[in-house]
Design a protein around this motif. Sequence first.
Motif, PDB file in Angstrom:
ATOM      1  N   LYS A   1     -36.156  18.173 -27.991  1.00 15.69           N
ATOM      2  CA  LYS A   1     -35.827  19.378 -26.900  1.00 15.69           C
ATOM      3  C   LYS A   1     -36.095  18.723 -25.464  1.00 15.69           C
ATOM      4  CE  LYS A   1     -36.340  23.951 -25.673  1.00 15.69           C
ATOM      5  NZ  LYS A   1     -37.089  25.390 -25.850  1.00 15.69           N
ATOM      6  N   SER A   2     -37.244  18.229 -25.229  1.00 19.79           N
ATOM      7  CA  SER A   2     -37.729  17.700 -23.993  1.00 19.79           C
ATOM      8  C   SER A   2     -36.703  16.595 -23.440  1.00 19.79           C
ATOM      9  CB  SER A   2     -39.052  17.472 -23.871  1.00 19.79           C
ATOM     10  OG  SER A   2     -39.888  18.317 -24.179  1.00 19.79           O
ATOM     11  N   ALA A   3     -36.529  15.728 -24.424  1.00 14.95           N
ATOM     12  CA  ALA A   3     -35.901  14.577 -24.240  1.00 14.95           C
ATOM     13  C   ALA A   3     -34.213  15.002 -23.631  1.00 14.95           C
ATOM     14  CB  ALA A   3     -35.815  13.455 -25.330  1.00 14.95           C
ATOM     15  N   ILE A   4     -33.868  15.726 -24.463  1.00 10.36           N
ATOM     16  CA  ILE A   4     -32.233  16.107 -24.105  1.00 10.36           C
ATOM     17  C   ILE A   4     -32.474  16.839 -22.716  1.00 10.36           C
ATOM     18  CG2 ILE A   4     -30.692  17.854 -24.686  1.00 10.36           C
ATOM     19  CD1 ILE A   4     -31.464  17.691 -27.597  1.00 10.36           C
ATOM     20  N   ALA A   5     -33.541  17.597 -22.367  1.00  8.04           N
ATOM     21  CA  ALA A   5     -33.498  18.238 -21.148  1.00  8.04           C
ATOM     22  C   ALA A   5     -33.421  17.135 -19.972  1.00  8.04           C
ATOM     23  CB  ALA A   5     -34.748  19.277 -20.894  1.00  8.04           C
ATOM     24  N   GLN A   6     -34.512  16.013 -20.460  1.00  9.21           N
ATOM     25  CA  GLN A   6     -34.609  15.207 -19.276  1.00  9.21           C
ATOM     26  C   GLN A   6     -33.455  14.138 -19.174  1.00  9.21           C
ATOM     27  OE1 GLN A   6     -37.481  15.502 -17.930  1.00  9.21           O
ATOM     28  NE2 GLN A   6     -38.404  13.357 -17.339  1.00  9.21           N
TER      29      GLN A   6
ATOM     30  N   HIS B   1     -36.117  17.979 -11.809  1.00 11.12           N
ATOM     31  CA  HIS B   1     -37.083  18.573 -12.546  1.00 11.12           C
ATOM     32  C   HIS B   1     -37.633  17.671 -14.067  1.00 11.12           C
ATOM     33  CE1 HIS B   1     -38.717  21.729 -15.285  1.00 11.12           C
ATOM     34  NE2 HIS B   1     -37.810  21.676 -16.157  1.00 11.12           N
ATOM     35  N   ASP B   2     -38.772  17.817 -14.290  1.00 11.42           N
ATOM     36  CA  ASP B   2     -39.415  16.767 -15.033  1.00 11.42           C
ATOM     37  C   ASP B   2     -39.979  17.667 -16.352  1.00 11.42           C
ATOM     38  OD1 ASP B   2     -40.635  14.812 -16.410  1.00 11.42           O
ATOM     39  OD2 ASP B   2     -41.964  14.169 -15.000  1.00 11.42           O
ATOM     40  N   GLU B   3     -39.502  17.494 -17.496  1.00  9.87           N
ATOM     41  CA  GLU B   3     -40.044  17.995 -18.670  1.00  9.87           C
ATOM     42  C   GLU B   3     -41.032  17.235 -19.201  1.00  9.87           C
ATOM     43  OE1 GLU B   3     -38.888  20.799 -20.857  1.00  9.87           O
ATOM     44  OE2 GLU B   3     -37.548  21.665 -19.149  1.00  9.87           O
ATOM     45  N   ILE B   4     -41.302  16.188 -18.855  1.00  9.01           N
ATOM     46  CA  ILE B   4     -42.317  15.135 -19.797  1.00  9.01           C
ATOM     47  C   ILE B   4     -43.527  14.573 -18.953  1.00  9.01           C
ATOM     48  CG2 ILE B   4     -42.387  12.986 -20.916  1.00  9.01           C
ATOM     49  CD1 ILE B   4     -39.230  13.263 -21.333  1.00  9.01           C
TER      50      ILE B   4
ATOM     51  N   PRO C   1     -45.905  17.854 -16.281  1.00  7.69           N
ATOM     52  CA  PRO C   1     -46.616  18.829 -16.748  1.00  7.69           C
ATOM     53  C   PRO C   1     -48.101  18.273 -16.922  1.00  7.69           C
ATOM     54  CG  PRO C   1     -44.625  19.118 -17.743  1.00  7.69           C
ATOM     55  CD  PRO C   1     -44.649  17.807 -17.235  1.00  7.69           C
ATOM     56  N   ILE C   2     -48.310  17.005 -17.576  1.00  9.47           N
ATOM     57  CA  ILE C   2     -49.406  16.294 -17.602  1.00  9.47           C
ATOM     58  C   ILE C   2     -50.161  15.823 -16.585  1.00  9.47           C
ATOM     59  CG2 ILE C   2     -50.436  14.378 -19.051  1.00  9.47           C
ATOM     60  CD1 ILE C   2     -48.055  14.557 -20.968  1.00  9.47           C
ATOM     61  N   ARG C   3     -49.508  14.981 -15.478  1.00  7.23           N
ATOM     62  CA  ARG C   3     -50.032  14.681 -14.477  1.00  7.23           C
ATOM     63  C   ARG C   3     -50.439  15.442 -13.366  1.00  7.23           C
ATOM     64  NH1 ARG C   3     -46.768   8.826 -13.466  1.00  7.23           N
ATOM     65  NH2 ARG C   3     -47.798   7.556 -14.801  1.00  7.23           N
TER      66      ARG C   3
ATOM     67  N   SER D   1     -39.098  12.668 -10.267  1.00  5.12           N
ATOM     68  CA  SER D   1     -39.094  13.925 -11.194  1.00  5.12           C
ATOM     69  C   SER D   1     -38.689  13.429 -12.734  1.00  5.12           C
ATOM     70  CB  SER D   1     -38.603  15.013 -10.836  1.00  5.12           C
ATOM     71  OG  SER D   1     -39.078  15.590  -9.625  1.00  5.12           O
ATOM     72  N   CYS D   2     -37.064  13.357 -12.869  1.00 13.51           N
ATOM     73  CA  CYS D   2     -36.503  13.101 -14.160  1.00 13.51           C
ATOM     74  C   CYS D   2     -36.553  11.580 -14.684  1.00 13.51           C
ATOM     75  CB  CYS D   2     -35.211  13.690 -14.289  1.00 13.51           C
ATOM     76  SG  CYS D   2     -34.209  13.320 -12.875  1.00 13.51           S
ATOM     77  N   GLY D   3     -36.783  10.634 -13.706  1.00 14.45           N
ATOM     78  CA  GLY D   3     -36.410   9.283 -14.060  1.00 14.45           C
ATOM     79  C   GLY D   3     -37.715   8.538 -14.129  1.00 14.45           C
ATOM     80  N   PHE D   4     -38.651   8.656 -14.939  1.00 14.12           N
ATOM     81  CA  PHE D   4     -39.882   7.985 -15.357  1.00 14.12           C
ATOM     82  C   PHE D   4     -39.423   6.645 -15.780  1.00 14.12           C
ATOM     83  CE2 PHE D   4     -43.238   6.421 -18.111  1.00 14.12           C
ATOM     84  CZ  PHE D   4     -44.217   6.328 -17.357  1.00 14.12           C
ATOM     85  N   ASP D   5     -40.027   5.736 -14.579  1.00 15.79           N
ATOM     86  CA  ASP D   5     -39.804   4.128 -14.668  1.00 15.79           C
ATOM     87  C   ASP D   5     -38.567   3.733 -14.788  1.00 15.79           C
ATOM     88  OD1 ASP D   5     -42.475   3.503 -15.219  1.00 15.79           O
ATOM     89  OD2 ASP D   5     -42.334   2.922 -17.026  1.00 15.79           O
ATOM     90  N   VAL D   6     -37.508   4.520 -14.119  1.00 17.69           N
ATOM     91  CA  VAL D   6     -36.021   4.116 -14.156  1.00 17.69           C
ATOM     92  C   VAL D   6     -35.373   4.619 -12.820  1.00 17.69           C
ATOM     93  CG1 VAL D   6     -35.665   4.099 -16.495  1.00 17.69           C
ATOM     94  CG2 VAL D   6     -34.917   5.852 -15.408  1.00 17.69           C
ATOM     95  N   LEU D   7     -35.963   5.441 -11.859  1.00 13.35           N
ATOM     96  CA  LEU D   7     -35.307   5.962 -10.797  1.00 13.35           C
ATOM     97  C   LEU D   7     -36.412   5.593  -9.734  1.00 13.35           C
ATOM     98  CD1 LEU D   7     -33.520   9.253 -11.852  1.00 13.35           C
ATOM     99  CD2 LEU D   7     -32.457   6.916 -10.833  1.00 13.35           C
ATOM    100  N   GLY D   8     -35.843   5.413  -8.511  1.00 16.08           N
ATOM    101  CA  GLY D   8     -36.523   5.249  -7.282  1.00 16.08           C
ATOM    102  C   GLY D   8     -35.988   5.181  -6.099  1.00 16.08           C
ATOM    103  N   VAL D   9     -36.572   5.515  -4.855  1.00 11.96           N
ATOM    104  CA  VAL D   9     -35.899   5.207  -3.642  1.00 11.96           C
ATOM    105  C   VAL D   9     -36.395   4.771  -2.736  1.00 11.96           C
ATOM    106  CG1 VAL D   9     -36.425   7.778  -2.995  1.00 11.96           C
ATOM    107  CG2 VAL D   9     -34.378   6.734  -2.125  1.00 11.96           C
TER     108      VAL D   9
END
Length: 309
Positions: free
Chosen positions: A195-200, A224-227, A230-232, A16-24
């Motif tokens: 604003k979206s960047a701060i939330a992320q 939660h993903d702000e960025i 919503p598009i994908r 969700s919140c970690g585009f290109d940086v988080l994985g499991v």
Amino acid sequence: MNEIKLFSPATIANLSCGFDVLGVCLDNVGDEMIVRKSDVKGVRITKIVGADLPLETEKNVSGVAALALLDEMEADCGFEIEIYKKIKAGSGIGSSAASSAGAVFGINALLGNPFSAAALVKFAMQGEKLASGSAHADNVAPALLGGFTLVRSYDPLDIIRIESPPELYATVIHPQIELKTSDARSVLKQNISLKSAIAQWGNVGGLVAGLYTKDYDLIGRSLHDEIVEPIRSVLIPGFDRIKKTAKENGALGSGISGSGPSIFALSKGKETAEKVAGAMCKIYDEMKLPYEIHVSKINDNGIKVLALK
């Protein structure tokens, strides 16, 4: 040791919140691969079962990753690779990453492990570059290192491994449509609001803190993903219903797995994860949409060796 058979696991990227940086790393979903030494130098893909993928080394993600590794060291032998695909291409759970990570892991093992698991990530990333046009590490890093991984920096590459809280389980549902990573990336905006960047940023920090402190509620609040979502999400059938029903059935949170179309949910405990799986299935059954469903504990070890010769 001339041959290694291994299990290369599926992964959930972005979380969700970690585009290109988080994985499991997942535990019971993945490909099997056989890597063996050859008297003929170079890398050859000799067999692929379960998917229509190119055998040409330079057109196959495992071949490209393997060549990247061999470019950095002198080997007096070559390597043959067999791939038994169980992860569908375009599923959003790291199909290309499993092949790329498995290839470099296997070759490294046959060479006596000159590289650490963390050092192998940069080679596996070259396979991801071939697959999606972007050399990202959020799938290959957890496949190689296990658990959760955070890519703090790409230049220089700096990856932090985070152990999973013991009761954390993942549920992943894959509607049987293909969504190519390159296509899913093409719809993303190149600029975002402050604003979206701060939330992320807050959610990424919250998720990492929740994992370290084993605070399941904080983990859930941070999914939660702000960025990107919503598009994908409009590309994924029934996404909003799936996400809502996952939460209603006890999931901590849910979102798009990687670039989609798979949808993941994290839950505290296997019983809840299976309840979430049943609720997800019901929605796609009603929609008459074929799917695959997976419930998995978090794999803290990454790639597993199945046999050695």
